[in-house]
Enzyme design. Structure first.
Site, PDB file in Angstrom:
ATOM      1  N   TYR A  76       0.841  -1.206   0.000  1.00  0.00           N
ATOM      2  CA  TYR A  76       0.000   0.000   0.000  1.00  0.00           C
ATOM      3  C   TYR A  76       0.875   1.254   0.000  1.00  0.00           C
ATOM      4  CZ  TYR A  76      -3.852   3.158   0.852  1.00  0.00           C
ATOM      5  OH  TYR A  76      -4.770   4.159   0.718  1.00  0.00           O
ATOM      6  N   PHE A 128      -7.864  21.632 -24.129  1.00  0.00           N
ATOM      7  CA  PHE A 128      -8.158  20.208 -24.221  1.00  0.00           C
ATOM      8  C   PHE A 128      -9.337  19.945 -23.295  1.00  0.00           C
ATOM      9  CE2 PHE A 128      -8.010  15.732 -23.169  1.00  0.00           C
ATOM     10  CZ  PHE A 128      -8.170  15.234 -24.446  1.00  0.00           C
ATOM     11  N   THR A 129     -10.178  19.013 -23.689  1.00  0.00           N
ATOM     12  CA  THR A 129     -11.472  18.790 -23.029  1.00  0.00           C
ATOM     13  C   THR A 129     -11.361  18.659 -21.503  1.00  0.00           C
ATOM     14  OG1 THR A 129     -11.217  16.450 -23.551  1.00  0.00           O
ATOM     15  CG2 THR A 129     -12.554  17.765 -25.062  1.00  0.00           C
ATOM     16  N   ASP A 219       1.465  20.358 -20.265  1.00  0.00           N
ATOM     17  CA  ASP A 219       0.730  19.109 -20.473  1.00  0.00           C
ATOM     18  C   ASP A 219       1.646  18.292 -21.375  1.00  0.00           C
ATOM     19  OD1 ASP A 219      -0.736  16.994 -21.356  1.00  0.00           O
ATOM     20  OD2 ASP A 219      -2.584  18.113 -21.662  1.00  0.00           O
ATOM     21  N   LYS A 262      -0.389   7.671 -23.432  1.00  0.00           N
ATOM     22  CA  LYS A 262      -0.033   8.019 -24.817  1.00  0.00           C
ATOM     23  C   LYS A 262       1.444   7.682 -25.037  1.00  0.00           C
ATOM     24  CE  LYS A 262      -3.903  10.561 -24.133  1.00  0.00           C
ATOM     25  NZ  LYS A 262      -4.641  10.573 -22.858  1.00  0.00           N
ATOM     26  N   ARG A 386     -13.754  15.513 -33.280  1.00  0.00           N
ATOM     27  CA  ARG A 386     -13.055  16.562 -32.551  1.00  0.00           C
ATOM     28  C   ARG A 386     -13.515  17.893 -33.134  1.00  0.00           C
ATOM     29  NH1 ARG A 386     -10.424  14.546 -27.826  1.00  0.00           N
ATOM     30  NH2 ARG A 386     -12.638  14.733 -27.539  1.00  0.00           N
ATOM     31  N   PHE A 453     -19.225  14.750 -25.479  1.00  0.00           N
ATOM     32  CA  PHE A 453     -18.855  13.910 -26.620  1.00  0.00           C
ATOM     33  C   PHE A 453     -18.770  12.441 -26.256  1.00  0.00           C
ATOM     34  CE2 PHE A 453     -14.443  13.326 -25.288  1.00  0.00           C
ATOM     35  CZ  PHE A 453     -14.259  14.416 -24.450  1.00  0.00           C
TER      36      PHE A 453
HETATM   37  O1  PLI Z   1      -7.069  10.439 -20.668  1.00  0.00           O
HETATM   38  P1  PLI Z   1      -6.239  10.930 -19.555  1.00  0.00           P
HETATM   39  O2  PLI Z   1      -7.017  11.323 -18.378  1.00  0.00           O
HETATM   40  O3  PLI Z   1      -5.126   9.998 -19.204  1.00  0.00           O
HETATM   41  O4  PLI Z   1      -5.451  12.234 -20.077  1.00  0.00           O
HETATM   42  C1  PLI Z   1      -6.120  13.422 -20.340  1.00  0.00           C
HETATM   43  C2  PLI Z   1      -5.416  14.171 -21.431  1.00  0.00           C
HETATM   44  C3  PLI Z   1      -4.717  15.288 -21.125  1.00  0.00           C
HETATM   45  N1  PLI Z   1      -4.075  16.006 -22.074  1.00  0.00           N
HETATM   46  C4  PLI Z   1      -4.100  15.649 -23.382  1.00  0.00           C
HETATM   47  C5  PLI Z   1      -3.379  16.480 -24.370  1.00  0.00           C
HETATM   48  C6  PLI Z   1      -4.788  14.524 -23.759  1.00  0.00           C
HETATM   49  O5  PLI Z   1      -4.783  14.171 -25.042  1.00  0.00           O
HETATM   50  C7  PLI Z   1      -5.499  13.750 -22.779  1.00  0.00           C
HETATM   51  C8  PLI Z   1      -6.288  12.647 -23.129  1.00  0.00           C
HETATM   52  N2  PLI Z   1      -6.544  12.387 -24.389  1.00  0.00           N
HETATM   53  C9  PLI Z   1      -7.335  11.453 -24.879  1.00  0.00           C
HETATM   54  C10 PLI Z   1      -8.106  10.503 -24.043  1.00  0.00           C
HETATM   55  C11 PLI Z   1      -7.430  11.372 -26.316  1.00  0.00           C
HETATM   56  O6  PLI Z   1      -8.115  10.475 -26.835  1.00  0.00           O
HETATM   57  O7  PLI Z   1      -6.789  12.205 -26.974  1.00  0.00           O
END
Ligand code: PLI
Length: 462
Positions: A76, A128-129, A219, A262, A386, A453
């Site tokens: 933990y 970003f969303t 970011d 990513k 998008r 979305f």
């Molecule tokens: O999906 P998360 O919570 O691990 O990350 C959020 C996120 C933050 N910044 C940017 C630039 C992103 O592209 C992002 C998540 N993007 C997604 C899920 C996408 O499909 O692009």
């Protein structure tokens, strides 16, 4: 016979295991997308042939990462994998303090709560969303300060993610530096089409913000892709490694949020990294409320181990060359067929310009949403809207945001699909393009309050 001049890139790996895919008929797909309310997020993955919804959490891990999972220390507190991750973050990114989170938005929540007060202004290079929503939930207002070229799908500017320093100066002048806790800089810029920021721009931004005591929060979700573009396009960087450019980018900033899903080649994970000890203490306290103890932040030990290994693999030049090379290959197939896409071709996918693809539809008829549904019907390819649906509504006025860019994103997962898959995608897009005049718009019949979305539903207009 003349010798061939061209030397192709190829993947710096071979395939050890495959995942079999279900093939569907057109009739099955027409039914499936209708049941999903013409929202590709609501399709079942097993009904999808080539899944280009996102590059997030969809990468193939390496044998080293899978081996890393077996080294998970699921204590933990104080898991040894936390310290491995902390070492990787220091080595490759240079930040002092690390707080793991379950994914990127977990870090955005903590950062926003720690840094933003009600009434604050957060300038950024395009929204970003999830990032903007967390800023708003914390009482802040996002202001876009990206260069104008970013909103023009045809501009060939090599760094369309750059911050317009004059726009930023105007924001500082209007609101005062005390109202701006930080500027949020994304590398690469997702909503602009995966467009990079130049090192020169970051350097100038650092000089300007330092003068006013404003912090820069990165970011850094797709930082290695941004670094590759700097290596390829910016004067003075062609002999530098992606890894060294990544570290330079971070050196101009005060902290970062990261979605490991990513660049870092893992299926789950993220973090908040900071250089300020006091803010780190506040954030470590808050993470316990939302994510978990500060040494795991919602992740299993094995997830942190896989992310640490993925970070190292992500900054290798050969990896990045093949990664971007594949995206470029698909983009070139589409430009050869005169499909309107965002140029220059970006880092994590191809963005089709839906306004130009379907000029007979108004933005209220959701052209990008329509096109994503059509691509699924045609060949089982799942893309993501998008455009106006992703942009949502202005929290104060309740009106739709009308973004200039109305795009369909064909996002390429890392190390997952082959060049033959890219050919199938290009052929499908062309086939939909050939019958574009017959395509009708959509009406929204269900709209969720947040990040609509993901769950909105639509019906076809008669
Ligand atoms: O999906 P998360 O919570 O691990 O990350 C959020 C996120 C933050 N910044 C940017 C630039 C992103 O592209 C992002 C998540 N993007 C997604 C899920 C996408 O499909 O692009």
């Amino acid at each position: 016979m003349a010798r061939l001049e061209k030397r192709s890139w190829a993947e710096p790996f071979k395939i050890k295991m495959v995942e079999l895919l279900k093939m569907t008929t057109k009739e099955q797909r027409i039914k499936a997308i209708k049941e999903a309310g013409y929202n590709t997020f609501l399709l079942k993955s097993e009904d999808v042939y080539i899944d280009l919804l996102t590059d997030s959490g969809t990468s193939a891990m390496s044998d080293r990462q899978w081996a890393g999972l077996m080294q998970g220390d699921e204590a933990y507190a104080g898991s040894k994998n936390f310290y491995t991750l902390e070492r990787a973050v220091k080595k490759y990114y240079g930040y002092k303090y690390l707080i793991p989170t379950h994914q990127g938005r977990g870090a955005e929540n903590i950062l926003s709560q720690v840094m933003i007060k009600k009434g604050d202004i957060i300038p950024g290079n395009m929204y970003f969303t999830t990032t903007r929503l967390h800023q708003e939930l914390a009482g802040g207002t996002f202001i876009d300060v990206i260069i104008d070229e970013a909103h023009d799908s045809e501009s060939l500017h090599p760094f369309k993610g750059n911050i317009d320093l004059d726009k930023l100066k105007a924001v500082i002048k209007k609101h005062g530096p005390h109202r701006i806790p930080y500027i949020c800089v994304a590398v690469t810029v997702n909503m602009a089409g995966g467009q990079p920021v130049s090192m020169q721009n970051l350097k100038e931004l650092r000089a300007l913000t330092s003068k006013h005591g404003i912090k820069i929060m990165l970011d850094m979700t797709r930082i290695a892709e941004n670094a590759f573009f700097i290596q390829q396009r910016e004067k003075g960087f062609s002999r530098r490694s992606v890894a060294s450019i990544v570290k330079d980018i971070c050196s101009y900033t005060d902290g970062a949020t990261f979605s490991g899903k990513k660049d870092a080649l893992v299926n789950i994970g993220g973090f908040l990294a900071l250089n300020d000890a006091e803010k780190f203490e506040e954030a470590s306290n808050l993470v316990v409320v939302y994510e978990g103890l500060h040494t795991y932040g919602g992740l299993a030990g094995r997830d942190m181990e896989a992310m640490a290994i993925g970070i190292e693999e992500s900054v290798q030049d050969e990896h990045m060359k093949a990664r971007i090379g594949q995206v470029l290959y698909l983009g070139e197939q589409l430009t050869k067929a005169d499909i309107p896409i965002v140029l220059p071709i970006g880092g994590h996918g191809i963005f089709i310009d839906a306004k130009k693809f379907l000029p007979h539809l108004t933005q209220d008829q959701f052209p990008a949403q329509v096109l994503a549904a059509e691509l699924y019907e045609d060949a089982g390819i799942r893309a993501m809207e998008r455009g106006i649906v992703s942009a949502g509504r202005n929290a104060k006025t309740g009106n739709h945001y009308y973004p200039k860019l109305e795009l369909v994103r064909l996002t390429i997962p890392r190390r997952v699909y082959t060049q033959a898959h890219m050919d199938v995608i290009a052929e499908s897009v062309q086939s939909v393009y050939d019958r574009r005049n017959k395509i009708k718009g959509l009406a929204m019949i269900y709209e969720p309050k947040y990040l609509r979305f993901f769950q909105a539903r639509f019906k076809k207009l008669a």
